[in-house]
Enzyme design. Sequence first.
Site, mmCIF file in Angstrom:
data_model
loop_
_atom_site.group_PDB
_atom_site.id
_atom_site.type_symbol
_atom_site.label_atom_id
_atom_site.label_comp_id
_atom_site.label_asym_id
_atom_site.label_seq_id
_atom_site.Cartn_x
_atom_site.Cartn_y
_atom_site.Cartn_z
ATOM 1 N N ASP A 69 -60.199 -10.511 23.909
ATOM 2 C CA ASP A 69 -59.899 -11.086 22.604
ATOM 3 C C ASP A 69 -60.626 -10.140 21.660
ATOM 4 O OD1 ASP A 69 -60.288 -12.424 20.098
ATOM 5 O OD2 ASP A 69 -59.598 -14.226 21.094
ATOM 6 N N HIS A 70 -59.881 -9.277 20.971
ATOM 7 C CA HIS A 70 -60.585 -8.185 20.282
ATOM 8 C C HIS A 70 -61.492 -8.690 19.168
ATOM 9 C CE1 HIS A 70 -57.304 -8.397 17.318
ATOM 10 N NE2 HIS A 70 -58.068 -7.690 16.507
ATOM 11 N N HIS A 129 -58.141 -16.045 18.708
ATOM 12 C CA HIS A 129 -59.168 -15.565 17.775
ATOM 13 C C HIS A 129 -59.896 -16.698 17.031
ATOM 14 C CE1 HIS A 129 -57.247 -11.887 18.761
ATOM 15 N NE2 HIS A 129 -56.322 -11.894 17.825
#
Length: 484
Positions: free
Chosen positions: A172-173, A235
């Site tokens: 999950d950047h 996110h």
Amino acid sequence: IEVDPFDLIVFGATGDLAHRKLLPALYHRDCDGQLPDEARIIACARRDLEPGKYREWAEESVREHVGDLDETVFKRFLERIDYLAVDAGADKGWQDLAGVLAERPDVVRAFYLAVSPDFFGPICERIGAHDLVTDTTRVVIEKPIGKDGASAKKLNDTVGEVFREDQIFRIDHYLGKETVQNLMALRFANALFEPLWNSAHIDHVQITVAESLGVEGRAGYYDTAGALRDMVQNHLLQLLCLVAMEPPESMDADSVRDEKLKVLKALMPLDPETVEKRTVRGQYRAGASAGGAVSGYLEELGRTDSVTETFVAIKSEIANWRWSGVPFYLRTGKRLAARVSEIVVQFRPIPHSIFDGEAGSINANRLVIRLQPNEGVRMQIMIKDPGPGGMRLREVPLDMSFAEAFKVRNPDAYERLIMDVIRGNQTLFMRRDEVDAAWAWVDPILECWAQAKDAPKGYTSGTWGPSASIALIERDGRTWFEDM
Ligand code: BG6
């Protein structure tokens, strides 16, 4: 500090993610001396290409995405890259790949699946069939991990047949963003906040991830997803977890992930009645952005019947001792008035004012954590207006801007995350049960929306979304903060 020697095998090496994010991130790590001499990047895609040709492309994209290059490092970096034509869905190329990897059986081996999730299964099966998994092998997968709980389970089962959970790195950047990691430092490296970090002192929390761009070239994917799946399930819920979790025992991966999981499990489920009251869906219409007039989502999609949401606002609550009764308002959307991601922690008002009416109103304290752009932390506090004119109060920010405080380049999330994969550190990656718990909360919302007769509410591009989103929070006597 150098990481261990590694072979990074990138599937989807001719794709957007590889060119826009992975190669530039690896180049930066090389600049900082983090890649050992024995680090190899093995780019794989279906197309037949000479390695030299691929390196030319890689060179172009890194030049395009990175400003000033250090030409010596860049030359060394390009030499690390090899290219193999490997078909994810057929046998072509797999023997060659196995041969190349067999040259160095003892180095860290990381398979990065920068491809559509439809290929996760076929690639993992072939990795297994060719016996390419060593003890120090890891696999990296990107969202979307499923489109609901059931499909996520299937996908995780498939990957899990070949890799152990401690070898699977679900990116999950947002967790790799500097400011997101800083949230943990803020909460757990300061004595100031933790005693106040609960329902006795916090009125509510707002988490906004606003984008000014539309769906750009991704309408095909986006229309099957929508903002809830694309942004909230991952996110925004991850951000909520970091704000709301109990202090973990340590930064060890499972300690952190255990605490995040508890938050996800404590999210109050929404049923058809509460979905109606506590969620707002929107879809952008034509309007204006900084660059001028822009068209609406349906025109971009080329269809008129899509009910995919490009905006969502949700009032969520966490049913546990710390947070009972404290709403967490989540909001995200495309083509909004600005690109800004912020977490606002609104404290409760002081219990009693000693000042008379002349002093002016006393605003409750507010902590604003700005994730992007202009990363920083700001605390809104009350002070006395300077001067002899009596006791007049004024709100001012105690402001810390990262750019001003550190004057260093803010590394991209992928730089940190790829190095963590090589190091085998899973703290900033999602564990399977987190993904399941996030879907368990999201699934009923999706089902209610699917059954609802109304379509998402239209909003003009360049605004803050449908007016219903403003009503959602104003009904509670609160307001979205847009003083960003
Ligand atoms: C991605 C979403 O995960 O995150 C995109 O699929 C979104 O739709 C992007 O634009 C936002 O990321 P960032 O880092 O630009 O905030």
